[in-house]
Design an enzyme around this catalytic site. Structure first.
Site, PDB file in Angstrom:
ATOM      1  N   GLY A   1       0.802  -1.184   0.000  1.00 48.58           N
ATOM      2  CA  GLY A   1       0.000   0.000   0.000  1.00 48.58           C
ATOM      3  C   GLY A   1       0.858   1.265   0.000  1.00 48.58           C
ATOM      4  O   GLY A   1       2.069   1.233  -0.238  1.00 48.58           O
ATOM      5  N   ASP A  69       3.518  10.880   5.849  1.00 47.76           N
ATOM      6  CA  ASP A  69       2.490   9.858   5.668  1.00 47.76           C
ATOM      7  C   ASP A  69       1.116  10.494   5.877  1.00 47.76           C
ATOM      8  O   ASP A  69       0.974  11.437   6.656  1.00 47.76           O
ATOM      9  CB  ASP A  69       2.696   8.722   6.672  1.00 47.76           C
ATOM     10  CG  ASP A  69       1.909   7.470   6.318  1.00 47.76           C
ATOM     11  OD1 ASP A  69       1.703   7.217   5.116  1.00 47.76           O
ATOM     12  OD2 ASP A  69       1.512   6.739   7.246  1.00 47.76           O
ATOM     13  N   GLU A  70       0.125   9.983   5.178  1.00 43.18           N
ATOM     14  CA  GLU A  70      -1.256  10.482   5.281  1.00 43.18           C
ATOM     15  C   GLU A  70      -1.333  11.991   5.035  1.00 43.18           C
ATOM     16  O   GLU A  70      -2.007  12.730   5.751  1.00 43.18           O
ATOM     17  CB  GLU A  70      -1.854  10.123   6.649  1.00 43.18           C
ATOM     18  CG  GLU A  70      -1.902   8.643   6.943  1.00 43.18           C
ATOM     19  CD  GLU A  70      -2.891   7.855   6.094  1.00 43.18           C
ATOM     20  OE1 GLU A  70      -3.602   8.457   5.264  1.00 43.18           O
ATOM     21  OE2 GLU A  70      -2.949   6.630   6.258  1.00 43.18           O
ATOM     22  N   VAL A  71      -0.644  12.433   3.997  1.00 48.23           N
ATOM     23  CA  VAL A  71      -0.588  13.869   3.687  1.00 48.23           C
ATOM     24  C   VAL A  71      -1.980  14.447   3.425  1.00 48.23           C
ATOM     25  O   VAL A  71      -2.215  15.637   3.652  1.00 48.23           O
ATOM     26  CB  VAL A  71       0.377  14.141   2.510  1.00 48.23           C
ATOM     27  CG1 VAL A  71      -0.203  13.633   1.205  1.00 48.23           C
ATOM     28  CG2 VAL A  71       0.747  15.607   2.430  1.00 48.23           C
TER      29      VAL A  71
END
Length: 102
Positions: A1, A69-71
């Site tokens: 992912g 991460d998870e911008v």
């Protein structure tokens, strides 16, 4: 992912001797409070930030890369922060959902 790919890139840079500042949104505590974690269990220490501008408080010239991460959960100032880092010659790698999909 997405996170797995980000972790791979961080590790490649580490092998090349490039230090990365790893960032995640403060509220993302699904798997860990102080790490980014892929669904396969791969993990890396990360700094939690409440807002995008906070990234600049943690960055210093020892970090030639900033990995976020998870911008997609960052506030709208993230573009300004990324631009500031790029102008300083910092590589910025972001992982997140494409929010423009229709």
């Amino acid at each position: 992912g997405k996170t797995e790919e980000l972790l791979k890139r961080i590790n490649i840079l580490k092998i090349a001797g490039i230090n990365s500042l790893v960032i995640k949104p403060k509220f993302d505590t699904r798997f860990s409070k102080d790490e980014i974690v892929s669904r396969t269990g791969a993990r890396h220490k990360a700094i939690n930030v409440a807002n995008s501008k906070e990234i600049l408080k943690y960055w210093n010239p020892d970090y030639m890369c900033v990995a976020i991460d998870e911008v997609n959960f960052m506030d709208e100032d993230i573009l300004i922060v990324i631009d500031e880092l790029i102008v300083k010659g910092v590589r910025v790698i972001c992982s997140g959902l494409d929010m423009d999909f229709k």
